[in-house]
Structure formats: C-alpha cells, structure tokens
Design an enzyme around this catalytic site. Structure first.
Site, PDB file in Angstrom:
ATOM      1  N   PRO A  23       1.015  -1.166  -0.115  1.00  0.00           N
ATOM      2  CA  PRO A  23       0.001   0.258  -0.010  1.00  0.00           C
ATOM      3  C   PRO A  23       1.144   1.346   0.031  1.00  0.00           C
ATOM      4  O   PRO A  23       2.193   1.326   1.056  1.00  0.00           O
ATOM      5  CB  PRO A  23      -0.652   0.049   1.237  1.00  0.00           C
ATOM      6  CG  PRO A  23       0.413  -1.039   1.966  1.00  0.00           C
ATOM      7  CD  PRO A  23       0.684  -2.375   0.939  1.00  0.00           C
ATOM      8  N   CYS A 107       1.712   3.844   9.866  1.00  0.00           N
ATOM      9  CA  CYS A 107       1.664   5.345   9.196  1.00  0.00           C
ATOM     10  C   CYS A 107       2.495   6.039  10.250  1.00  0.00           C
ATOM     11  O   CYS A 107       2.640   5.594  11.705  1.00  0.00           O
ATOM     12  CB  CYS A 107       0.702   5.545   8.823  1.00  0.00           C
ATOM     13  SG  CYS A 107       1.027   7.433   8.566  1.00  0.00           S
ATOM     14  N   LYS A 146       0.559  -5.007   8.765  1.00  0.00           N
ATOM     15  CA  LYS A 146       1.786  -4.572   8.583  1.00  0.00           C
ATOM     16  C   LYS A 146       2.007  -3.575   9.468  1.00  0.00           C
ATOM     17  O   LYS A 146       1.432  -2.622  10.376  1.00  0.00           O
ATOM     18  CB  LYS A 146       1.106  -3.309   7.082  1.00  0.00           C
ATOM     19  CG  LYS A 146       2.197  -2.431   6.705  1.00  0.00           C
ATOM     20  CD  LYS A 146       1.837  -2.701   5.010  1.00  0.00           C
ATOM     21  CE  LYS A 146       3.535  -2.116   4.932  1.00  0.00           C
ATOM     22  NZ  LYS A 146       3.724  -0.116   5.194  1.00  0.00           N
ATOM     23  N   ASN A 208       9.683  -6.485   4.742  1.00  0.00           N
ATOM     24  CA  ASN A 208       8.957  -6.203   3.936  1.00  0.00           C
ATOM     25  C   ASN A 208      10.522  -4.550   4.273  1.00  0.00           C
ATOM     26  O   ASN A 208      10.771  -4.400   5.143  1.00  0.00           O
ATOM     27  CB  ASN A 208       7.975  -4.593   3.614  1.00  0.00           C
ATOM     28  CG  ASN A 208       8.436  -3.301   3.383  1.00  0.00           C
ATOM     29  OD1 ASN A 208       7.849  -2.552   4.681  1.00  0.00           O
ATOM     30  ND2 ASN A 208       8.280  -3.316   2.080  1.00  0.00           N
ATOM     31  N   GLY A 209      11.368  -3.608   3.507  1.00  0.00           N
ATOM     32  CA  GLY A 209      11.964  -2.690   3.690  1.00  0.00           C
ATOM     33  C   GLY A 209      13.651  -3.549   2.517  1.00  0.00           C
ATOM     34  O   GLY A 209      13.854  -3.609   2.744  1.00  0.00           O
TER      35      GLY A 209
END
Ligand SMILES: Cc1cc2nc3c(=O)[nH]c(=O)nc-3n(C[C@H](O)[C@H](O)[C@H](O)COP(=O)(O)O)c2cc1C
Length: 343
Positions: A23, A107, A146, A208-209
């Site tokens: 996203p 976020c 997430k 992720n990353g």
C-alpha cells in the site's frame, strides 16, 4: 531451494505467488493498480483508508477503494485504533469484494499517530490484538496486519506483536524493518523481521524494506526466512518489478528494460490515468508519475520541467511519445528523494 512460491497459500486463499506490492498512500491509486496488476504480483493493495471515514460513508474514501476485476487479488488497508469500529469497517472492505483486509500499524505521520492509529498502535500491542480480533470475528476473508520494527530503538516489540496478532487470528504480518522514529531514512534492519519469523507459529511473515530488485529479494528471503516479500518504492515507475524478481529467483536471464519500453509503459499508465481521472487532474498526476519512470535517468529534470508546464492531457501525450530518448539516459544520477512523497 528458491523461496519463491507459486501458488502461495495465505489463510483460506491461494495467491498466485509470494511477491507482493505495498500500500502506498497517494501513490497506489487506481491507475497505478491497473498498471501494476498487469504483471501479476501475488497481491496488490489500495492506499490506506480510515475506519471512521468509511463508517461515515465519506464518498472520497470509497472512491479510493475503486478497483476492477483485473486487479485481483487485492487487499484493502484500514487505519484506525477503535476496536468497536474495526469489525464493521472490515466488513465494508469484504462487502466491496476485496480478497484480504489489512490493518495499518506503520504509518508514521503525526496527524495519524496522535490519535493512536498507524504506528501509534505499536505503543499498545494489546490494542492491536483487540482490533484484529474484532476484524477476524466480522469477516470471512483473511485478516493481515502491517507493522514496523517498533516505535523507536527503545521499544522494539515486533516479535511480541507478531505473537499477539497470531493469537488474534491474523493470517499474516508484514514487518517493515524500520522504526517509526526512522521514518524512511537509513537502511531497513532485516534482523527484526527474522526475529518475528523465529517466534511465528502459524502466522505468515512478510518481509518489507529495501527490496528493490531480484538480488535484494533473494537476500531478504535468505536473511529472514520470511514467507513472502513486499515491495513498496521499488514498484514506482517499475510496475514490472515482480517479473524481474521472479526471473532472478528462478535463475532465468535478466530482462533488459530499454528506454523505449519504459516510455511505452509510462504511456500505458498515462492512458489509465486519462480513463480514470478528469482531464484537469491528468497533467497533475503525470508530473508525479513521470518522475518515477525516469527517476534513474540523467535528463530527468528537463523532462520534468517540460511536464510540469503541461496543463492539458494532449500536451502530456505528445511529451511522453516524443520526448527525445537522447535527452534521457539511463544512469543512477537521478534523485529518488526529489520524486517520492511519503505517507
Ligand atoms: C509514498 C509512500 C506511501 C506509503 N503509504 C503507505 C500506506 O498507505 N500504508 C502502509 O502500510 N504503508 C505505506 N507506506 C510504507 C510502505 O508500504 C513500505 O512499508 C515502506 O516504503 C518500506 O518499503 P520499501 O523500502 O520497499 O519502500 C508508504 C510509503 C511511501 C514511500
């Protein structure tokens, strides 16, 4: 053995593979999703939407969840920290036909974290469990979450949250290997993802990353033993990246992407934008998106200056189709910082 899996089972659903697209607020909009789904990543995701905005039937929020049948499998991501809203909001995502529903606990933006949402949830792992439990109770589609490594380096609680999410019924957890304090700066630390994999029993771990190509995807799988990888900024201007990653993981020859092919894909992205947006909006969108496609190219500035003067779609069309390739050369001299917004 390659970590690549096709198909890939996640809870009750079978996905085409385990290379996912992230996203991206302000970026993974309808034209982006139309463009990226063509290359068949295992899962794509809408931009995050706020639970309370869904609950008050905000039309712009519903608009952000527009998709068409070519975009499956697709995930809807919710941002919010109120357990009572979590179930009904997840049900809306399910009723809209999404394949999975995700909870955003990553976020970093102040206006999101100040009410305890997004990465603000990392400070309250029990609340994450409560919110996930309510989502799981309300829907049949798989629920995922997430997170980041933690709020800051003194509160690295991703493994604890992994266990809580698993207990609450989430089928997968994506860990972005940076803390909230880091934002998007510095390298992601994949050790945190590995620690989550070490404590996971049934929950799938999505790493992720800094996955930006085949070699980095392979290193992510090897370093963390994760079940799937999620690519975020690497998809911007490279909607085909899943093909490159799969080719690399399966030992196939590299796919060369020429300038002319980039131009064609950018043009296709433009056509999807023309189909979806009002003409006034097209030029604005293309200033942002054009920069992605040529961000690794010398001559980007001249191209962007030209596109930033565009105020009508026909001018943009001409520019994309006729901008001389000689003025834009593939190199690493472009600055990603200049191009990418953040959550
Ligand atoms: C412009 C931008 C928008 C993002 N929007 C979201 C979002 O809506 N939801 C979310 O969970 N993560 C969001 N992220 C975080 C990414 O999904 C991803 O976790 C992060 O960029 C690290 O992955 P990368 O190194 O592959 O870029 C956003 C990141 C960027 C740069």
């Amino acid at each position: 053995m390659s970590a690549f899996k096709s198909p890939f089972k996640m809870g009750s659903i079978e996905l085409p593979n385990n290379i996912f697209y992230a996203p991206l607020a302000g970026c993974s909009d309808y034209p982006y999703r139309k463009m990226t789904s063509k290359y068949q990543p295992g899962l794509i995701c809408c931009e995050m939407v706020k639970m309370d905005a869904l609950m008050r039937n905000d039309p712009n929020t519903f608009h952000m969840l527009d998709y068409d049948k070519t975009m499956h499998p697709i995930s809807g991501q919710l941002c919010g920290s109120k357990p009572a809203m979590a179930g009904p909001a997840a049900r809306i995502i399910e009723e809209l036909g999404f394949d999975t529903v995700d909870l955003n606990c990553g976020c970093p933006v102040d206006k999101v974290t100040k009410d305890g949402s997004g990465s603000g949830m990392l400070k309250n792992p029990q609340l994450i469990g409560e919110v996930i439990s309510n989502m799981v109770a309300a829907v049949k589609i798989p629920v995922t979450v997430k997170i980041r490594a933690g709020w800051d380096e003194t509160q690295l609680n991703a493994p604890l949250i992994t266990r809580i999410a698993e207990e609450a019924g989430a089928v997968a957890i994506c860990i972005h290997g940076r803390t909230r304090k880091q934002g998007y700066k510095g390298p992601a630390n994949w050790d945190y993802i590995k620690e989550c994999k070490d404590v996971a029993r049934t929950i799938k771990i999505i790493g992720n990353g800094d996955v930006i190509d085949g070699p980095s995807a392979e290193r992510m799988f090897q370093h963390t033993n994760c079940d799937a990888v999620l690519v975020a900024r690497g998809t911007m201007g490279q909607p085909w990246i899943v093909e490159d990653i799969i080719r690399y993981l399966c030992g196939g020859p590299e796919i060369a992407r020429t300038f002319e092919e980039r131009r064609q894909v950018f043009y296709e992205h433009f056509l999807h934008t023309v189909d979806y947006h009002h003409s006034r909006r097209v030029a604005i969108e293309m200033r942002r998106v054009g920069c992605w496609y040529f961000k690794k190219a010398a001559g980007t500035r001249a191209f962007r200056e030209a596109i930033s003067r565009a105020d009508d779609p026909e001018f943009v069309r001409e520019l994309i189709l006729n901008f001389p390739a000689g003025d834009i050369q593939d190199s690493d001299s472009g600055s990603e910082e200049e191009c990418c917004g953040e959550e």
